[in-house]
Design an enzyme around this catalytic site. Structure first.
Site, PDB file in Angstrom:
ATOM      1  N   HIS A 237      43.652  37.913  35.164  1.00 55.24           N
ATOM      2  CA  HIS A 237      42.950  38.866  36.022  1.00 55.24           C
ATOM      3  C   HIS A 237      43.874  39.951  36.577  1.00 55.24           C
ATOM      4  O   HIS A 237      43.453  41.086  36.782  1.00 55.24           O
ATOM      5  CB  HIS A 237      42.226  38.139  37.165  1.00 55.24           C
ATOM      6  N   LYS A 241      49.281  44.223  36.744  1.00 61.09           N
ATOM      7  CA  LYS A 241      50.376  44.364  37.714  1.00 61.09           C
ATOM      8  C   LYS A 241      51.729  44.564  37.044  1.00 61.09           C
ATOM      9  O   LYS A 241      52.685  44.984  37.711  1.00 61.09           O
ATOM     10  CB  LYS A 241      50.446  43.134  38.621  1.00 61.09           C
ATOM     11  N   HIS A 266      46.005  48.659  38.757  1.00 57.71           N
ATOM     12  CA  HIS A 266      46.266  47.487  37.914  1.00 57.71           C
ATOM     13  C   HIS A 266      45.005  46.967  37.231  1.00 57.71           C
ATOM     14  O   HIS A 266      45.070  46.387  36.135  1.00 57.71           O
ATOM     15  CB  HIS A 266      46.945  46.362  38.718  1.00 57.71           C
ATOM     16  N   HIS A 292      37.335  42.218  38.641  1.00 66.02           N
ATOM     17  CA  HIS A 292      37.488  41.208  39.705  1.00 66.02           C
ATOM     18  C   HIS A 292      37.739  41.812  41.078  1.00 66.02           C
ATOM     19  O   HIS A 292      37.761  41.093  42.080  1.00 66.02           O
ATOM     20  CB  HIS A 292      38.599  40.210  39.351  1.00 66.02           C
ATOM     21  N   HIS A 293      37.909  43.146  41.173  1.00 69.44           N
ATOM     22  CA  HIS A 293      38.029  43.807  42.481  1.00 69.44           C
ATOM     23  C   HIS A 293      36.794  44.644  42.825  1.00 69.44           C
ATOM     24  O   HIS A 293      36.803  45.383  43.817  1.00 69.44           O
ATOM     25  CB  HIS A 293      39.273  44.694  42.530  1.00 69.44           C
ATOM     26  N   ASP A 321      39.920  34.191  43.191  1.00 69.27           N
ATOM     27  CA  ASP A 321      41.177  34.881  43.487  1.00 69.27           C
ATOM     28  C   ASP A 321      41.357  35.087  44.991  1.00 69.27           C
ATOM     29  O   ASP A 321      42.427  34.816  45.545  1.00 69.27           O
ATOM     30  CB  ASP A 321      41.198  36.219  42.748  1.00 69.27           C
TER      31      ASP A 321
END
Length: 378
Positions: A237, A241, A266, A292-293, A321
Site C-alpha cells: 500500500h 514512499k 506516494h 488507501h488514502h 493501515d
C-alpha cells in the site's frame, strides 16, 4: 462415481466406453483448474476410477528438501518421505513404471505409512510424470485393486500410464502457475517492507496490515480466496514512499503544507509503479496503493473519490493501515491508546471510513488485537 468391489470380471474392469468417459470428464475438469491442490485431487480420483483402485496418490518432488510429498492421498493426510525411498522413490529416480503384485515381498517397499495408518498394502502400480523438458516431476501411485485378490494387471498399468500422459501436462502447467504466484507474493512482501523501512517502520507493520485486511475482508463477507488476495497485496500500500525524500518521510514534527503535498504523491507513485502489470496480484496491489488514502466523504487523495467510488480493497486497507498506524509509535507521535483509536473510528463513520467496515472492525476486534499482539514490534 464410487466403484463398488465385485468379484465378477465385468465389475473389475472398465469398458472402453467407460474409460473414454472418465478420461474426457476428468481431463476437461483438470484443464480448467488453477489450484494445484484441486488438480492433484482430480488426478487421484481419475486414476482410482480408471483402474478401480482402492487408493490412488499423486506424488511430487520437493527438491529443496530432497523429499517426495503428497497432500492428496485417499485415506491419509500429507505424507513425506526421502526422495529415493520406496517404490515411488525408485520410479522418480529411474523413470521406470512398476507393477508390484506383493509389496511386502519386495525389498524396495517402505511400509512406514502402513504402520502409521494401519492400512495393508498388497499390490502397487507406480507411474512417473514427465514434464515438457523430459524431466520427472512426480508420480502416480495406485494401491490395491478392488478385487478379492487386490492385485493389479498389466492392463491396469497401461491405463494408469494413459491417465498420466493426459493429466501430466496440466499438472506441470499448474505447478508453473503456482511458482509464478509464489514469486509475486515474495516480491510484494519484500517491496512492501522496503517501502516501510524508508519511513523507519518495521516489517511487522506490513504483516499486521495484511492480517487485519484479511480479517476485515472475511468479516465483510468476501470469499476467503478474495480475502487472501487482498492480504497478499496490502503490504504494497505504501510502496510509493520509495520516491519520497527522507527529510519528509522521517521528519519528527508536523509537515508543512508543501511537505504534505509532496508526501501525498506516494499514492500516485505506487499506482504508477504497479498499474501496467497484467498479473492479477500486481493489478490489485495497484488499486490498494492508489486508493488507501481516499475518504468516504470525498476529501481524501489523490483522486478525491467518494463513497463506493473507492474500491472496497482501498476502503479495507485504509482501516487496517490507520488502525495500525495510530496504535504504533512513529517518529512524529506516540502510540494512541486503544479506546482513543476506537473512538476516532466511530467518530469517522461515513466521513473518513465506510461505516459498514467500522462495524466489522468493532465486531472483529478480538481477532485484530490477537494479531497485533502476535506481531508486536516489542
Amino acid at each position: 462415481m464410487n466403484p463398488v468391489p465385485d468379484s465378477t470380471p465385468a465389475a473389475n474392469e472398465r469398458t472402453p466406453e467407460e474409460l473414454l468417459r472418465i478420461i474426457f470428464d476428468y481431463t476437461a475438469r483438470i484443464g480448467s483448474q488453477r489450484s494445484l491442490k484441486s488438480v492433484l485431487l482430480l488426478m487421484a480420483n481419475m486414476g482410482r476410477e480408471m483402474i478401480l483402485a482402492d487408493r490412488c496418490t499423486v506424488w511430487l518432488i520437493d527438491r529443496s528438501s530432497g523429499e517426495l510429498f503428497t497432500t492428496i492421498a485417499h485415506g491419509v493426510n500429507e505424507i513425506r518421505q526421502p526422495l529415493g525411498s520406496g517404490f515411488v522413490g525408485h520410479s522418480v529416480m529411474t523413470g521406470e513404471n512398476l507393477l508390484i503384485e506383493d509389496a511386502y515381498a519386495d525389498p524396495r517397499f517402505n511400509n512406514a505409512n502402513d504402520i502409521r495408518t494401519g492400512y495393508r498394502t498388497k499390490s502397487i502400480i507406480t507411474v512417473p510424470f514427465v514434464g515438457n523438458d523430459g524431466s520427472i516431476i512426480g508420480a502416480y501411485q495406485a494401491i490395491n485393486k478392488l478385487t478379492p485378490q487386490a492385485v493389479f494387471t498389466e492392463r491396469d498399468l497401461e491405463q494408469l500410464k494413459l491417465a498420466a500422459s493426459y493429466a501430466g501436462k496440466s499438472l506441470e502447467s499448474v505447478m508453473l502457475h503456482e511458482e509464478i504466484v509464489a514469486t509475486q507474493r515474495e516480491i510484494i512482501t519484500t517491496m512492501g517492507e522496503i517501502g516501510e523501512s524508508r519511513s523507519k517502520e518495521t516489517g511487522n507493520h506490513v504483516k499486521r496490515v495484511a492480517e487485519y485486511s484479511y480479517i476485515l475482508a472475511v468479516g465483510f463477507g468476501l470469499p476467503p480466496e478474495e480475502a487472501e488476495l487482498l492480504k497478499l497485496v496490502s503490504p504494497m500500500h505504501d510502496i510509493g514512499k520509495v520516491a519520497i525524500p527522507d527529510s519528509v518521510l522521517n521528519k519528527p514534527g508536523k509537515l508543512t503544507e508543501e511537505e504534505f503535498e509532496l508526501m501525498k504523491n506516494h499514492a500516485e507513485i505506487g499506482y504508477n509503479l504497479l498499474k501496467s502489470s497484467a498479473r492479477e496480484l500486481l493489478k490489485t496491489a495497484a488499486i490498494v496503493a492508489h486508493q488507501h488514502h481516499e475518504k468516504w466523504n470525498g476529501t481524501g487523495y489523490p483522486q478525491g473519490l467518494k463513497g463506493e467510488e473507492i474500491h472496497l480493497y482501498g476502503r479495507i486497507t485504509a482501516i487496517a493501515d490507520v488502525f495500525d498506524a495510530l496504535g504504533s509509535e512513529r517518529v512524529y507521535k506516540k502510540a494512541w491508546e486503544l479506546d482513543r483509536i476506537l473512538s476516532m473510528f466511530n467518530e469517522e463513520r461515513d466521513r473518513h471510513f465506510d461505516a459498514r467496515l467500522v462495524d466489522v472492525l468493532n465486531d472483529q476486534l478480538p481477532a485484530i488485537l490477537e494479531i497485533r499482539e502476535r506481531y508486536s514490534d516489542l
